[in-house]
Design an enzyme around this catalytic site. Structure first.
Site, PDB file in Angstrom:
ATOM      1  N   LEU A   1       0.844  -1.192   0.000  1.00 63.35           N
ATOM      2  CA  LEU A   1       0.000   0.000   0.000  1.00 63.35           C
ATOM      3  C   LEU A   1       0.877   1.239   0.000  1.00 63.35           C
ATOM      4  O   LEU A   1       1.727   1.402   0.885  1.00 63.35           O
ATOM      5  CB  LEU A   1      -0.901  -0.011   1.238  1.00 63.35           C
ATOM      6  N   SER A   2       0.718   2.095  -1.020  1.00 67.84           N
ATOM      7  CA  SER A   2       1.437   3.367  -1.101  1.00 67.84           C
ATOM      8  C   SER A   2       2.947   3.142  -1.057  1.00 67.84           C
ATOM      9  O   SER A   2       3.496   2.461  -1.921  1.00 67.84           O
ATOM     10  CB  SER A   2       0.956   4.280   0.033  1.00 67.84           C
TER      11      SER A   2
END
Length: 274
Positions: free
Chosen positions: A101-102
């Site tokens: 994530l990210s």
């Protein structure tokens, strides 16, 4: 964090690093979660709760974040990918699926590249190609230069919608409360190390060599990672599927019930020969 008998939390000494790890025991290929910058593993609780309860899930704090001791020196994603591999070795875990994530999406890409046989499938959420990406608006990125949002709930509630977009626009207080559940606040030096790792890394040369089936999940209302970055990943990864939604940067956390089934379905698809 939980009274579930299937879950365990450990701190492992790997080389010079002490890494906090949380495991939810299940069956099948374990899913390793690589978190966003500055966020301790507790921040992913809503997402983990929404995933298939039968799946083994491994979460960890990178050095200087949450319950993991700060590294004595800056590091790169190549080092972190090797470190993650050694953590999995210590846990007796072989082949895994990896979700990033990210900022954690950079680590996930690097791990898949370095471990083509150990990483079965790859999920990239709200992420991009690193230093050579299409950036968000400077006003948004400026708010990401420190980890204050993880230690100041009022500040978090005020800016959450501006930086994360999507359902976060109406959940600033909820996000502040979630960030406040972290057992340990990460160090300033640890956050700086994460920023430096991202500033000197790009996946562009390696993307055509990442052969694992990949799911790219991206929101059309993501102020940090504009949607064009997902299209770049989709174009360059040989076996990628692109899933677009109208949410923002941390939708797996703020709207887990919507995205977790999409990711579960991808991870449970029948194996296909590449």
């Amino acid at each position: 964090m939980t009274g579930d008998a299937r879950t365990t939390q450990r701190t492992l000494t790997v080389g010079r690093q002490r890494i906090r790890v949380h495991i939810r025991r299940g069956s099948g290929v374990p899913l390793v979660l690589c978190n966003g910058i500055g966020a301790g593993l507790e921040v992913l609780d809503p997402f983990v709760a929404a995933l298939d309860p039968a799946t083994t899930i491994v979460r960890f704090d990178v050095p200087g974040v949450g319950g993991s001791r700060t590294s004595f020196a800056p590091y790169g994603f190549g080092y972190l990918a090797r470190l993650l591999g050694r953590v999995l070795d210590r846990l007796g875990i072989g082949v895994v699926d990896v979700l990033g994530l990210s900022w954690g999406g950079a680590l996930a890409q690097q791990f898949a590249f370095q471990n083509p046989r150990r990483c079965r499938r790859l999920v990239l959420v709200a992420t991009a190609t690193g230093a050579l990406m299409v950036p968000g608006h400077p006003r948004v990125l400026a708010k990401m230069l420190t980890g204050r949002r993880f230690t100041d709930p009022d500040h978090t509630a005020a800016i959450a919608g501006q930086i994360y977009g999507g359902t976060a626009r109406n959940q600033g207080s909820d996000i502040a409360a979630l960030f406040d559940t972290q057992t340990h606040a990460g160090s300033t030096i640890g956050y700086l190390h994460q920023l430096l790792a991202g500033a000197v890394w790009t996946s562009l040369p390696m993307l055509p060599l990442i052969r694992q089936p990949t799911l790219i999940v991206a929101g059309t209302d993501d102020p940090i990672v504009p949607i064009v970055n997902a299209h770049i990943l989709h174009r360059l990864l040989p076996h990628a599927t692109l899933y677009l939604h109208n949410g923002g940067h941390i939708e797996p956390i703020t709207n887990a019930g919507r995205l977790a089934p999409v990711i579960d379905a991808f991870l449970h698809e029948p194996e296909q020969r590449q």
